[in-house]
Structure formats: structure tokens, C-alpha cells
Motif scaffolding. Structure first.
Motif: not given
Length: 319
Positions: A245-247, A273-274, A281-282
Motif C-alpha cells: 500500500a505504501v509503495k 509504521k512506515g 500522510v505528509e
């Protein structure tokens, strides 16, 4: 679950005259109070069964929330005598007799003495035996089609309307929905390919994260408003690892489970985390929307698309 093309001026004029004549005829029928003239009706439902209704139903049981929302929007609130346990909209539906969920109570349904039971294709495999028992009791069962697009939702509305003698109401609802969809499409046309935002739609939180790929309402809504679905390369409702998901580096995160979990989904995502380097998010672009607005195939779907548009592109759709 379109386009009518006419060629030649004369043909178009004749078609328009025929349409006007048909509309006048319909108006005359409505004015004379002869709505029941539509019965008996035959409908081929989503189970490929021919359902014959001899007269307009006076008592209706709805077995799934989307059917309930459609029926109420069609003006059939008084006729509804039973609904599924999760029917929560409109407010009046909450007070109706409950008939269960996927495991519905056959005896309860029969005891309500309905003229019509509105079943649904999405649960047909699990409910087939129970529906047969209801039919054996002499009750009409209509299996409404499963919908994953606006057009298929219009089909559902039309099917229920035909069974209940509410075709004019269905035309009004669908016409209004189409107008609103076109308004969204027109507004979204100002968003260029370079300006499109990547959106991660999270329909279930960890430990088992689920998102929505192509072939779903959420995907089509994102397409409508010129947003990119982060999971578009895969189809349907699918599991994702937090790493994968983060990728995707989404610029906006939309959750649809805020009403059913403790705490604030946005705060929880920020603390994962991560995830701190994820653009959404930023920038703090994490929002929750009511799941029913973006997944329940009924008249409120346009409201769901409008909500997504306002959250993802506030400068475009909040003007």
C-alpha cells in the motif's frame, strides 16, 4: 449491469414526435389515475426467472439495504412491511419488522404476508433454498440484479419500479441521477492528466487491509472525477499488505469504515509504521466517507461520488 444513434433529420423528427406522443399518453394515464393498468406485469429477474405480478403489490419485504433504499425513494415506504437487519436508511426503515441478514428468517417473511419479496443476486447462492420455500408459499420473489455501475443501478431501480407500478417515479429518479453524474463529469473535465491524484481507498484496516480495484463502484467513481485508483491494476475487493500500500504513494487516502471502528482512522493511519513518507500522510489528506454512499447501489450513489470529488479536489468541486 446504451447509446441510441439516429441518422437523418427526418428520422430524428419522427422519433421526437413519437416520443412526445408517448409522453402525452403516459401523462393522460397518470392524470386519469389508471396506474394499475400496468398490471399484470412479467419481469425476467436476475435469476433468469419470469416473475408475474397480477396486481400492484400492497405488502413488500426487502431482503437487502440497497433494495430498501430504492423502494423508499420510489415512494413505497407504506408498502414495505419487512426489511433486513442492516437496513438503516432512510430512518423510517429502521422501525420496520426485521427478517434477518444473509441468514434470513423464512417463517418471519411468510408471516408478514407479502405480495412481493425483493431478493438480490449478490446473495442468491446462499439464499436459494430459502427463496424456494417462500415461493412455495405462493409469494412472488423478485431477484434484483447485482450492480457495479451507475447503469446497472438504473436497471435495478427500473426492475423494482416495474414490479411495484412506480415507473414514472423511476424515470424521475434516474433522470436526476444522470443529470448529477453529467455535472460531475463536466466539472472533472477541467482536471488534466498531469493533475490527476492517486487515491488509496481503504475499506478494511489492518491486520487485514482491503482495498478496491477495478470493476467496483469506487473505481468507477474515481474514474468519473478524474482520480487514479491506486489499486486499479487488480480487480474487485482485494487484500493488500501495508508495504504494498505504501509503495503506491497515494496523494489522498479515503477510508470507508470510520463508523464501525473505535478511534479516528486518519490518526491511526498517520501513526502506522512506515507510512510517514506517504504523500497523503505528509499533507494530511486522509478522509473517511460513509461506506453506504460509495458501495450501496441505490439513489445515494451520486451523493457518494460528489463527496469523493469534494474531498479529493476541493478547489474544483467546492466552488
Amino acid at each position: 449491469m446504451l447509446v441510441l444513434i439516429t441518422t437523418g433529420c427526418s428520422t430524428g423528427e419522427n422519433a421526437e414526435e413519437a416520443q412526445t406522443s408517448g409522453e402525452n399518453e403516459q401523462t393522460e394515464k397518470e392524470d386519469s389515475g389508471s396506474e394499475n393498468d400496468a398490471f399484470p406485469v412479467e419481469i425476467t429477474d436476475a435469476a433468469d426467472e419470469t416473475v408475474t405480478l397480477e396486481k400492484e403489490p400492497e405488502r413488500i419485504v426487502s431482503m437487502i439495504p440497497s433494495n430498501t433504499e430504492i423502494a423508499y425513494k420510489l415512494g413505497l415506504g407504506e408498502e414495505i412491511v419487512g426489511v433486513s437487519d442492516h437496513a438503516d436508511y432512510p430512518e423510517e426503515a429502521v422501525g420496520k419488522e426485521k427478517i434477518g441478514g444473509l441468514q434470513f428468517n423464512v417463517e418471519k417473511i411468510i408471516s408478514l404476508e407479502p405480495d412481493l419479496v425483493l431478493a438480490h443476486a449478490s446473495s442468491l447462492q446462499q439464499s436459494e433454498q430459502g427463496l424456494e420455500q417462500i415461493e412455495e408459499a405462493g409469494i412472488n420473489v423478485l431477484v434484483v440484479n447485482e450492480a457495479a455501475s451507475f447503469q446497472e443501478t438504473y436497471d435495478s431501480i427500473n426492475m423494482i419500479a416495474k414490479a411495484a407500478g412506480a415507473q414514472q417515479e423511476a424515470q424521475n429518479i434516474i433522470s436526476s441521477m444522470k443529470t448529477d453524474v453529467e455535472n460531475l463529469r463536466e466539472q472533472a473535465s477541467s482536471i488534466s492528466e498531469e493533475e490527476k491524484k492517486t487515491v488509496w481507498m481503504e475499506i478494511q484496516p489492518p491486520p487485514d487491509i482491503y482495498t478496491t480495484g477495478s470493476g467496483t463502484f469506487q473505481h468507477k467513481m474515481l474514474q468519473l472525477i478524474h482520480a487514479k485508483n491506486a489499486a486499479a491494476s487488480e480487480e474487485g475487493w482485494l487484500p493488500y499488505t501495508t508495504e504494498d500500500a505504501v509503495k503506491q504513494s497515494p496523494e489522498v487516502i479515503i477510508t470507508t469504515y470510520g463508523q464501525s471502528v473505535e478511534g479516528n482512522p486518519a490518526a491511526q493511519i498517520k501513526n502506522r509504521k512506515g507510512w510517514s513518507s506517504v504523500p497523503a500522510v505528509e499533507n494530511g489528506d486522509i478522509y473517511n466517507v460513509n461506506s453506504n454512499l460509495v458501495s450501496r447501489p441505490g439513489p445515494r450513489l451520486v451523493e457518494g461520488a460528489e463527496k469523493l470529488a469534494e474531498l479529493i479536489y476541493p478547489d474544483v468541486f467546492n466552488e
